[in-house]
Scaffold this motif. Structure first.
Motif, PDB file in Angstrom:
ATOM      1  N   SER A 272      15.885  25.691  64.907  1.00  0.00           N
ATOM      2  CA  SER A 272      16.666  27.120  64.926  1.00  0.00           C
ATOM      3  C   SER A 272      17.781  26.575  64.334  1.00  0.00           C
ATOM      4  CB  SER A 272      16.671  27.443  66.298  1.00  0.00           C
ATOM      5  OG  SER A 272      15.573  27.765  66.932  1.00  0.00           O
ATOM      6  N   ALA A 273      18.400  25.629  64.457  1.00  0.00           N
ATOM      7  CA  ALA A 273      19.654  25.266  63.718  1.00  0.00           C
ATOM      8  C   ALA A 273      19.581  25.049  62.482  1.00  0.00           C
ATOM      9  CB  ALA A 273      20.393  24.080  64.573  1.00  0.00           C
TER      10      ALA A 273
ATOM     11  N   ALA B 265      18.910  28.404  60.573  1.00  0.00           N
ATOM     12  CA  ALA B 265      20.198  29.072  60.407  1.00  0.00           C
ATOM     13  C   ALA B 265      21.257  28.569  59.493  1.00  0.00           C
ATOM     14  CB  ALA B 265      20.971  28.979  61.851  1.00  0.00           C
TER      15      ALA B 265
ATOM     16  N   LEU C 155      22.057  30.458  55.766  1.00  0.00           N
ATOM     17  CA  LEU C 155      23.592  30.767  55.716  1.00  0.00           C
ATOM     18  C   LEU C 155      23.856  30.155  54.270  1.00  0.00           C
ATOM     19  CD1 LEU C 155      26.203  32.066  56.592  1.00  0.00           C
ATOM     20  CD2 LEU C 155      26.401  29.796  57.733  1.00  0.00           C
TER      21      LEU C 155
END
Length: 268
Positions: free
Chosen positions: A20-21, A24, A28
């Motif tokens: 998930s990190a 993300a 971004l």
């Protein structure tokens, strides 16, 4: 078996958080699209050193238990990407992405390498002979290789610049440190492909005289130069993507190479 020994995904909760990190940061980054230069690749190199040192802490059972699942193979690559990417994007917001990436990366590398050496000192196993020898040989061979590459392919060397040189250095370091480990320290190679290359070298008449690691070094040098040559046109056409890909290619050489040096130093 095509994966290295010790390759294992972390427990599911860690895996979900890590993926998930990474997603993300990746999303971004595609939206922000920070400019990528040669100096960006060099700044990322400091994080490669930090990631390698953190992995060594896990290998020698010195990492905090709560963090250890994030520092194994292949988790440490993703963990390092997430940390470095977050700092890089934060630096972009502040108007100095490369400066912040390099500055924090230098601090992370210093602290993580220091932690590894502190473990070796505390256990009384620290020694710099083989690490130092491997590093000196790697710098000399990489410098000579890059000089020859620049003479043979000046356009490719000029286009890839420091990023191309880093790819060569990283893979030379991995090759030579692996050869030293196999031939001088009698360690066991964890990855199947290097094992196969050195198993073939063992069948050659040179095995008794100069060992088996030299063939792996030759393969790594040839591959690194070939990749840089092939990547030059891509870097020229799409510098951002090209430099980022060179950084990833450098990481799979520099990371394991630094990992080897630190393991030699602390008796791993």
């Amino acid at each position: 078996m095509v994966l290295p020994d010790g390759f294992a995904l972390p427990p599911l909760p860690y895996l979900l958080v890590l993926l998930s990190a990474a997603l993300a940061v990746g999303v971004l980054a595609t939206r922000v699209r920070p400019t990528i230069h040669e100096r960006t690749v060099l700044a990322f190199a400091l994080w490669m050193v930090a990631g390698a040192a953190l992995h060594v802490l896990s290998v020698v059972d010195a990492a905090p238990a709560v963090l250890s699942p994030l520092l194994g193979t292949p988790s440490v690559y993703v963990s390092t990407f997430v940390l470095a990417g977050a700092v890089w994007l934060g630096g972009h917001s502040a108007g100095a992405p490369d400066r912040l990436l390099g500055g924090v990366g230098a601090l992370a590398a210093l602290l993580s390498v220091g932690a590894v050496l502190a473990v070796g000192a505390d256990r009384g196993t620290i020694s710099f002979f083989w690490s130092g020898l491997s590093l000196v040989l790697s710098v000399v061979v990489a410098a000579g290789t890059w000089a020859g590459f620049r003479r043979a392919f000046p356009a490719a060397a000029g286009t890839t610049g420091a990023a191309g040189a880093l790819v060569v250095l990283g893979h030379v370091l991995d090759g030579i440190s692996t050869a030293v480990g196999i031939d001088a320290l009698e360690v066991t190679e964890r990855s199947p492909l290097p094992r196969a290359i050195m198993a073939f070298a063992e069948t050659l008449p040179t095995a008794e005289a100069i060992g088996v690691g030299w063939l792996f070094v030759l393969v790594k040098v040839t591959l690194a130069c070939g990749i840089v040559w092939l990547m030059a046109e891509y870097v020229e056409d799409a510098p951002g993507e090209g430099y980022l890909l060179l950084a990833a290619i450098a990481a799979v050489g520099l990371g394991p190479g630094v990992h080897n040096l630190l393991l030699f130093a602390v008796g791993g």
